[in-house]
Motif scaffolding. Structure first.
Motif, mmCIF file in Angstrom:
data_model
loop_
_atom_site.group_PDB
_atom_site.id
_atom_site.type_symbol
_atom_site.label_atom_id
_atom_site.label_comp_id
_atom_site.label_asym_id
_atom_site.label_seq_id
_atom_site.Cartn_x
_atom_site.Cartn_y
_atom_site.Cartn_z
ATOM 1 N N THR A 109 12.352 25.871 8.601
ATOM 2 C CA THR A 109 11.381 24.824 8.293
ATOM 3 C C THR A 109 11.633 24.251 6.915
ATOM 4 O O THR A 109 12.092 24.950 6.005
ATOM 5 C CB THR A 109 9.946 25.369 8.336
ATOM 6 N N ASN A 110 11.345 22.963 6.794
ATOM 7 C CA ASN A 110 11.411 22.296 5.503
ATOM 8 C C ASN A 110 10.214 22.701 4.666
ATOM 9 O O ASN A 110 9.069 22.527 5.081
ATOM 10 C CB ASN A 110 11.386 20.771 5.707
ATOM 11 N N GLN A 111 10.458 23.225 3.487
ATOM 12 C CA GLN A 111 9.357 23.644 2.627
ATOM 13 C C GLN A 111 8.779 22.486 1.835
ATOM 14 O O GLN A 111 7.657 22.536 1.362
ATOM 15 C CB GLN A 111 9.841 24.739 1.653
ATOM 16 N N ARG A 142 6.886 31.181 18.678
ATOM 17 C CA ARG A 142 7.402 30.764 17.371
ATOM 18 C C ARG A 142 8.344 31.826 16.804
ATOM 19 O O ARG A 142 9.389 31.514 16.235
ATOM 20 C CB ARG A 142 6.246 30.506 16.398
ATOM 21 N N SER A 164 11.896 21.120 16.752
ATOM 22 C CA SER A 164 10.964 20.482 15.815
ATOM 23 C C SER A 164 9.815 19.837 16.568
ATOM 24 O O SER A 164 8.649 19.932 16.157
ATOM 25 C CB SER A 164 11.701 19.445 14.969
ATOM 26 N N THR A 165 10.134 19.207 17.700
ATOM 27 C CA THR A 165 9.102 18.580 18.524
ATOM 28 C C THR A 165 8.208 19.625 19.171
ATOM 29 O O THR A 165 6.974 19.495 19.187
ATOM 30 C CB THR A 165 9.754 17.707 19.618
ATOM 31 N N LEU A 198 7.672 22.823 18.240
ATOM 32 C CA LEU A 198 6.927 23.632 17.276
ATOM 33 C C LEU A 198 6.001 22.803 16.401
ATOM 34 O O LEU A 198 5.123 23.350 15.729
ATOM 35 C CB LEU A 198 7.905 24.417 16.398
ATOM 36 N N GLY A 199 6.224 21.491 16.362
ATOM 37 C CA GLY A 199 5.379 20.628 15.550
ATOM 38 C C GLY A 199 5.571 20.811 14.062
ATOM 39 O O GLY A 199 4.621 20.751 13.284
ATOM 40 N N CYS A 200 6.818 21.041 13.648
ATOM 41 C CA CYS A 200 7.107 21.193 12.214
ATOM 42 C C CYS A 200 8.448 20.542 11.904
ATOM 43 O O CYS A 200 9.269 20.308 12.796
ATOM 44 C CB CYS A 200 7.128 22.668 11.810
ATOM 45 N N GLU A 201 8.673 20.253 10.628
ATOM 46 C CA GLU A 201 9.921 19.607 10.204
ATOM 47 C C GLU A 201 10.997 20.665 10.002
ATOM 48 O O GLU A 201 10.779 21.664 9.326
ATOM 49 C CB GLU A 201 9.697 18.831 8.909
ATOM 50 N N ILE A 202 12.145 20.434 10.629
ATOM 51 C CA ILE A 202 13.264 21.376 10.575
ATOM 52 C C ILE A 202 14.356 20.842 9.663
ATOM 53 O O ILE A 202 14.696 19.659 9.714
ATOM 54 C CB ILE A 202 13.836 21.621 11.987
ATOM 55 N N GLU A 203 14.905 21.714 8.819
ATOM 56 C CA GLU A 203 15.996 21.309 7.943
ATOM 57 C C GLU A 203 17.247 20.980 8.749
ATOM 58 O O GLU A 203 17.527 21.611 9.769
ATOM 59 C CB GLU A 203 16.332 22.428 6.952
#
Length: 343
Positions: A104-106, A93, A174-175, A177-182
């Protein structure tokens, strides 16, 4: 091309080793000057990496990802600032957030106008436009165009290709890391002002690293000298100046010639006009124009100034021909591989 691919593998192995050093060793040093000093060898390595490439695409991508963004993020990391602090839980990461243009999208995308995902129709339209441009290149139609029409289509090409590269990078990570990317780009042609264009729509990773590394420090330092109002504009101008110098460095990596400072002048000009625009809006000297009018003015201003100061080096040094040839090479390679699979 085989040599370029070997260099690509070597570069990313070097980048991974360098980031591992930052994660396991530099992170254990107390924040501040000593940690910054421990990162100095990495800054130098990332500064030299683009020189290993002759391909325009590999050179620009490595310069943007590593020389610019990664070095600036590591400079912030030296003082325990985001996005690499607090320290991510795993090396993978840390590596991804350090070396790739992702953030990451906050907050949920639905609540943020500028973070809404690209619609499938918009993406499909852009793919069709880019495919049409590649078809023009493959048939050599672009060689029959005068300079102004060619600049127009080449500018669109550069924007679309940059967006595709960064969009696909963000989607893949994003896929993983499993998080939403801006989103890095957010329909810049819809910008209603230069401030909107540069800070919220065009390559949003750049202001996200320049704001804490340049704008805020300059603003805080100059507040004591010229007051808070003028200090804000000093921060804006300093940010555009640094952006111009970094673009000038990327141009050097591509053409390997002494800078002409045209690109720096482009960004300084935009910094001055953006500052003037912000001041006029703050003074409320005139009512805001209709959205369609302001968007048209922004697009025209960006196109005209880019044709005047940003692209001349590209044309003089035949960078556009190298870019087009590399794109056509990839297309031909993919076609040949598909034919081999089918046959």
């Amino acid at each position: 091309m085989e040599e370029e691919l070997r260099n690509l593998i070597k570069v990313w192995i070097s980048a991974f080793i360098s980031i591992s050093y930052c994660y396991y060793i530099s992170s254990r040093i107390s924040k501040g000057f000593l940690r910054l000093l421990s990162l100095l060898p990495i800054f130098i390595i990332f500064l030299l990496i683009p020189l290993f490439f002759s391909s325009v695409h590999f050179c620009v991508i490595s310069a943007f990802f590593l020389t610019w963004l990664a070095n600036f993020k590591l400079a912030l990391f030296a003082f325990d600032q985001e996005p690499l602090s607090p320290l991510p839980s795993t090396l993978s990461r840390f590596f991804c957030f350090a070396c790739f243009p992702i953030k990451t999208n906050q907050k949920p995308s639905s609540s943020q106008t500028y973070n809404k995902p690209m619609s499938k129709w918009v993406l499909a339209s852009k793919v069709m436009i880019f495919s049409f441009l590649l078809q023009l290149y493959s048939n050599n139609y672009h060689n029959s165009l005068s300079q102004l029409p060619f600049l127009a289509i080449f500018t669109i090409h550069i924007y679309l290709e940059a967006e595709f590269i960064l969009f696909s990078t963000g989607t893949l990570l994003s896929t993983i890391l499993g998080c939403e990317i801006e989103r890095v780009f957010n329909e810049p042609y819809l910008a209603t002002s230069l401030q909107d264009f540069w800070s919220r729509r065009w390559n949003r990773m750049v202001p996200s690293v320049l704001r804490p590394t340049v704008h805020i420090p300059v603003q805080q330092y100059t507040t004591r000298l010229i007051g808070p109002n003028l200090a804000f504009y000093a921060g804006v101008l300093a940010t555009f100046l640094v952006s111009g110098l970094m673009h000038e460095l990327i141009y050097f990596y591509i053409i390997r010639k002494s800078p002409t400072w045209e690109v720096t002048c482009f960004f300084v000009l935009h910094g001055v006009v953006t500052s003037l625009e912000i001041w006029v809006k703050s003074m409320r000297l005139c009512p805001p124009p209709h959205r369609a009018v302001s968007s048209l003015v922004v697009v025209v201003f960006v196109f005209v100034t880019a044709g005047w100061l940003f692209t001349p080096q590209v044309l003089r040094n035949n960078v556009h021909k190298r870019v087009i040839n590399e794109c056509l090479f990839v297309i031909d390679f993919v076609k040949s591989q598909v034919v081999n699979i089918v046959m």
